[in-house]
Scaffold this motif. Structure first.
Motif, short mmCIF file in Angstrom:
data_model
loop_
_atom_site.label_atom_id
_atom_site.label_comp_id
_atom_site.label_asym_id
_atom_site.label_seq_id
_atom_site.Cartn_x
_atom_site.Cartn_y
_atom_site.Cartn_z
N GLN A 14 27.12 8.71 -36.89
CA GLN A 14 26.45 8.11 -38.04
C GLN A 14 26.20 9.13 -39.15
OE1 GLN A 14 23.36 5.04 -37.36
NE2 GLN A 14 23.69 5.41 -35.18
N THR A 15 25.79 10.35 -38.77
CA THR A 15 25.56 11.37 -39.80
C THR A 15 26.87 11.78 -40.47
OG1 THR A 15 25.62 13.06 -38.04
CG2 THR A 15 23.46 12.27 -38.74
N ALA A 16 27.97 11.78 -39.72
CA ALA A 16 29.27 12.09 -40.33
C ALA A 16 29.66 11.01 -41.33
CB ALA A 16 30.33 12.22 -39.24
N ALA A 17 29.38 9.76 -40.99
CA ALA A 17 29.69 8.67 -41.92
C ALA A 17 28.82 8.73 -43.16
CB ALA A 17 29.51 7.32 -41.21
N ILE A 18 27.57 9.17 -43.01
CA ILE A 18 26.63 9.25 -44.13
C ILE A 18 27.09 10.26 -45.18
CG2 ILE A 18 24.28 10.01 -44.74
CD1 ILE A 18 23.35 8.70 -42.11
N ARG A 44 31.66 -2.43 -40.94
CA ARG A 44 32.75 -3.39 -40.86
C ARG A 44 34.02 -2.86 -41.54
NH1 ARG A 44 29.52 -9.03 -42.35
NH2 ARG A 44 28.07 -8.97 -40.57
N ASP A 45 33.87 -1.72 -42.24
CA ASP A 45 35.00 -1.11 -42.95
C ASP A 45 35.56 0.05 -42.12
OD1 ASP A 45 34.60 -2.78 -45.24
OD2 ASP A 45 32.89 -1.49 -45.78
N TRP A 46 36.89 0.15 -42.07
CA TRP A 46 37.54 1.22 -41.34
C TRP A 46 37.23 2.58 -41.95
CZ3 TRP A 46 39.12 3.36 -37.26
CH2 TRP A 46 39.99 4.44 -37.28
N SER A 47 36.99 2.65 -43.26
CA SER A 47 36.72 3.92 -43.92
C SER A 47 35.48 4.60 -43.33
CB SER A 47 36.51 3.69 -45.42
OG SER A 47 35.44 2.77 -45.66
N ARG A 48 34.48 3.84 -42.98
CA ARG A 48 33.26 4.43 -42.40
C ARG A 48 33.53 4.93 -40.98
NH1 ARG A 48 28.60 4.57 -44.73
NH2 ARG A 48 26.74 5.18 -43.56
N LYS A 81 36.30 11.39 -37.40
CA LYS A 81 37.06 12.58 -37.77
C LYS A 81 36.27 13.86 -37.57
CE LYS A 81 39.84 14.48 -41.55
NZ LYS A 81 40.32 14.27 -42.94
N LYS A 82 35.02 13.87 -37.97
CA LYS A 82 34.22 15.09 -37.89
C LYS A 82 33.70 15.32 -36.48
CE LYS A 82 30.67 17.67 -40.37
NZ LYS A 82 29.71 17.67 -41.49
#
Length: 567
Positions: free
Chosen positions: A480-484, A504-508, A514-515
């Motif tokens: 979650q922190t990586a997505a933030i 719901r988005d693949w980008s998040r 990745k990280k």
């Protein structure tokens, strides 16, 4: 496992008297706040206020050290307990008719004032164990010297790793505005209400099974003291009634003195046990063997009893379930790692030494709990008398918190029962204590197999809180922190407005995965491995329970034959 006694605060007629009482009676009630629009806070919100909270704690420590000097700060009572000024401010608060004037900010400040525990006191509490040391010799009797030492080391290292993860998550998500008070709170902030329910259910199961286990162990001890002339089920009833009476104490603060006494009772019992087994034969009445004492470097036998033995080691490191409660009581949670590191080392050295010592002298005749393997009646009775008293105190503590967990999370939240701080709530609490101890009696008497029950508790509950859940929670936090990091700058006035996409988005998901990929993969695989081990151990425990009931001469459910009488 241990329990922290909340600091005693004299609040007089302050409107926040409900805070002091509620910190004790509702201390395990999950904190799941909502924003003005009724939605739960985002992870970013918890993190934002946690940064402010940690900076405040660092400033307080620096100011205290500057006043007392570099070396004086190590011995200053003020630095050890900074609650004095807070206590004064609370006692000088307005009277109860001004209850409505208390603002949320004042309430949080008063809550912070109750955080007075130091890392030294938390170390003392983590090592306050009633079951772990007594079960350690049985673990070596099931696997031998080599696997026993190896498991103590590996489980100790992994328990320390999990403790560090829980400590890190607490620092990142706890604040005065959104205080974290239980393991369920931590689960809620990362994975939501469903995972919180799982944690609360397992915590409730662990506590009630612990009480049932202590009833069983105390019943065994009382039957030995009565030379098996008293029906075993009656022995269990005696301790159940005693627990119902002692369990009517509603606040943990009132347990403080007797809880500290119980610690020294356990130490005396351990010393007497080691002195006894070194100078006399094992208790041949409790274990149906006729061969000489034998010890093994590696004891080869079916995997079910081996896993049951290894689960006794898990019991020794089973305090992670209440690590969050400990940190919630600390004035400076940043220091928790010191308490945890010292405690894990103490458990590794002392518990393992006790297990090796008793196993070396009694071999396959080790009894669980260990002091009931003493053969001389006088010493056996002396250790039983001491350990039974300590066990009753521990059971009352487990029951006190267990009743509150169930009451707050089920009766209050789902069935709208009155709060424990209300007059009706006190009557409901008393009735709940009677029901709780009755259920614990049923557990202990229906399955009179101390080692198998303790192994089942360790596999189903303790293993999850100590080994499975911490890396799983840290995995969720890291993702979650990586997505933030791909969102806009956080704005406390508009928390959700900073997000550029949703889950719901693949980008998040792409940013989250990745990280720290390999570290996340490690925690994910570790969680799966621990869960698999727990499932296999639970299966072994259940199979061992079924096998024991089919064994001729074993104790039966609700029977009069004592499990430690094989004559």
């Amino acid at each position: 496992m241990a329990f922290l006694q909340p600091a005693a605060v004299e609040v007089g007629h302050d409107p926040r008297v409900h805070l002091s009482e509620q910190e004790e009676s509702d201390g395990l009630q999950p904190d799941h706040p909502t924003l003005p629009d009724g939605t739960p806070p985002l992870l970013e919100t918890y993190m934002h206020y946690a940064v402010i909270q940690r900076e405040k704690e660092r400033d307080e420590t620096q100011n205290a050290n500057a006043e007392s000097g570099r070396w004086g700060s190590l011995f200053s009572r003020r630095n050890q307990n900074q609650g004095g000024s807070d206590k004064h401010s609370i006692t000088s608060a307005p009277s109860s008719d001004e209850k409505s004037s208390v603002t949320p900010g004042e309430y949080r400040a008063a809550s912070s004032a109750l955080r007075t525990a130091t890392w030294g006191s938390v170390f003392y509490l983590i090592t306050t164990d009633i079951l772990g040391p007594y079960s350690a010799p049985y673990a070596f009797a099931q696997v031998g010297y080599g696997p026993g030492v190896a498991c103590f080391f590996v489980f100790g290292v992994m328990a320390a790793y999990s403790g560090v993860l829980l400590w890190w998550l607490f620092l990142k998500l706890d604040s005065e505005k959104f205080p974290m008070r239980s393991f369920g709170d931590l689960a809620y902030r990362i994975y939501g209400k469903y995972f919180r329910h799982i944690c609360n259910i397992l915590q409730s199961l662990q506590l009630i099974f612990n009480v049932g286990l202590i009833i069983l162990g105390n019943g065994q001890g009382l039957s030995q003291m009565a030379k098996f002339r008293l029906c075993f089920s009656v022995c269990n009833v005696v301790w159940t009634i005693a627990g119902m009476i002692l369990g009517q104490i509603r606040t943990l603060q009132k347990f403080g003195g007797v809880a500290n006494l119980a610690i020294w009772m356990n130490i005396i019992t351990l010393i007497l046990t080691m002195g006894s087994v070194a100078h006399m034969a094992p208790n041949y009445v409790a274990i149906p063997y006729t061969t000489p004492v034998e010890t093994y470097a590696i004891f080869r036998q079916p995997f079910e009893p081996q896993l049951n033995g290894i689960m006794q080691i898990v019991f020794s490191y089973g305090g992670a379930m209440i690590f969050v409660e400990f940190m919630a009581e600390m004035r400076r949670p940043l220091d928790f790692w010191k308490a945890m590191a010292c405690a894990q080392m103490f458990i590794f050295v002392v518990y393992m030494f006790f297990g090796l010592f008793v196993y070396s002298y009694q071999g396959q005749y080790v009894v669980n709990p260990a002091n009931q393997g003493i053969s001389q009646y006088a010493l056996q009775t002396a250790t039983n008398a001491i350990s039974l008293t300590a066990g009753l105190i521990a059971a009352a503590l487990y029951g006190n918190i267990g009743v509150k967990v169930i009451y707050n999370n089920i009766l209050v939240e789902l069935f709208n029962a009155p709060q424990l701080t209300s007059k009706r709530g006190k009557y409901f609490f008393s009735a709940s204590v009677l029901v709780y101890w009755t259920l614990a009696f049923i557990i202990g008497s229906a399955i009179p197999q101390f080692s198998n029950i303790s192994a089942l508790i360790a596999a189903v509950c303790i293993f999850q809180f100590t080994y499975t859940f911490p890396p799983f929670l840290f995995l969720g936090y890291c993702m979650q922190t990586a997505a933030i990091e791909g969102d806009m700058e956080y704005d406390p006035q508009n928390p959700s407005g900073a997000r550029v996409d949703t889950w719901r988005d693949w980008s998040r998901w792409k940013r989250a995965l990745k990280k720290r990929f390999f570290f996340n993969l490690w925690n994910f695989l570790l969680s799966l491995a621990c869960l698999s081990c727990a499932i296999l151990s639970a299966y072994s425990s259940i199979k061992s329970i079924a096998t024991a009931f089919q064994t001729i001469g074993s104790a039966t459910a609700f029977g009069c034959h004592s499990p430690v009488d094989t004559s």
